[in-house]
Design an enzyme around this catalytic site. Sequence first.
Site, PDB file in Angstrom:
ATOM      1  N   TRP A  11      -7.010  -1.944  23.739  1.00  0.00           N
ATOM      2  CA  TRP A  11      -8.339  -1.478  24.173  1.00  0.00           C
ATOM      3  C   TRP A  11      -8.926  -2.338  25.287  1.00  0.00           C
ATOM      4  CZ3 TRP A  11     -11.269  -0.062  18.949  1.00  0.00           C
ATOM      5  CH2 TRP A  11     -10.598   1.008  18.351  1.00  0.00           C
ATOM      6  N   LYS A  12      -8.254  -3.442  25.604  1.00  0.00           N
ATOM      7  CA  LYS A  12      -8.727  -4.341  26.672  1.00  0.00           C
ATOM      8  C   LYS A  12     -10.217  -4.663  26.465  1.00  0.00           C
ATOM      9  CE  LYS A  12      -5.061  -2.671  29.611  1.00  0.00           C
ATOM     10  NZ  LYS A  12      -4.540  -2.399  30.959  1.00  0.00           N
ATOM     11  N   GLU A  98      -2.655  -8.985  32.792  1.00  0.00           N
ATOM     12  CA  GLU A  98      -4.044  -9.304  33.173  1.00  0.00           C
ATOM     13  C   GLU A  98      -4.365 -10.764  32.859  1.00  0.00           C
ATOM     14  OE1 GLU A  98      -5.706  -5.907  31.150  1.00  0.00           O
ATOM     15  OE2 GLU A  98      -4.672  -4.652  32.611  1.00  0.00           O
ATOM     16  N   GLY A 236      -5.438   2.810  28.995  1.00  0.00           N
ATOM     17  CA  GLY A 236      -6.462   3.842  29.194  1.00  0.00           C
ATOM     18  C   GLY A 236      -6.420   4.986  28.186  1.00  0.00           C
TER      19      GLY A 236
HETATM   20  P1  13P Z   1      -2.614   1.728  31.092  1.00  0.00           P
HETATM   21  O1  13P Z   1      -2.004   2.543  29.991  1.00  0.00           O
HETATM   22  O2  13P Z   1      -4.062   1.968  31.292  1.00  0.00           O
HETATM   23  O3  13P Z   1      -1.819   1.831  32.352  1.00  0.00           O
HETATM   24  O4  13P Z   1      -2.502   0.182  30.628  1.00  0.00           O
HETATM   25  C1  13P Z   1      -1.303  -0.312  30.179  1.00  0.00           C
HETATM   26  C2  13P Z   1      -1.526  -1.656  29.591  1.00  0.00           C
HETATM   27  O5  13P Z   1      -1.805  -2.610  30.282  1.00  0.00           O
HETATM   28  C3  13P Z   1      -1.414  -1.789  28.128  1.00  0.00           C
HETATM   29  O6  13P Z   1      -1.384  -3.118  27.741  1.00  0.00           O
END
Ligand code: 13P
Length: 251
Positions: A11-12, A98, A236
Amino acid sequence: MNRRPLLAGNWKMHTTVMEACQLAAEIGKCSAGLADRDVLLAPPYTVLSEVAHVLQGSEVLIASQNVCWEEKGAFTGEISPTMVTSAGGSAAIIGHSERRQIFHEDEEIINKRVHGALTFGLMAIFCIGETLEEREADKTFELLESQIRAGLAGVTAEAMKKVVVAYEPVWAIGTGKTATKEQAQEVHAFIRKLLAEMFEKDIAESVRILYGGSVKPDNVDELMAQPDIDGALVGGAALDAESFCRIINFT
Ligand code: 13P
């Protein structure tokens, strides 16, 4: 080798307490009865225990998005493995691109985090991946090999049973540009071969290797059909209950 698929939602830095509880409840519902796969959620630290609470009694696993190697102490801004466990978590994402790129976490710190997770009994979801520049310069395999050797340095074959590798090409994260199934399979097979060299064949055959980077309802099936892709780490699309439910119900 029969590897149990693992569908993980990262979920970041998203969700308030209320949004997290609602999303977790919906995912809990649509993952009920899925006996042949694991579903995992990695919410922000602030809602780990709420999400665990909402999902109590379900099979959904909870992970933190990072973890420190120490159990407690003067480490402002960090979360310890035992804190994750006490909040209801059983896993931690480590070395996400990240963290590497924005927060400059280096190989040494990532390796310490992997050991921290394993020492305290957490599953370590160890992330690697090349940038577009590295891919275009034909450095993908070299780079991934050095990330794996450094990140997993000192990890024993026995401890590898609690490690999941997540291949996330940086150029595919949040860009809508997924690696093709052939590109992803090629890298996953390479990773497995390298793990067989570093540990032993049995270990390499049993380690789950997830793909991450713009995984969506419309590409999950073809990715999951690849022999060395054992799951997905979803960003996402994991924030939308309908999309993530479709992803965990891949066919
Ligand atoms: P997305 O699915 O938004 O590209 O992100 C991938 C991700 O970094 C999952 O850790």
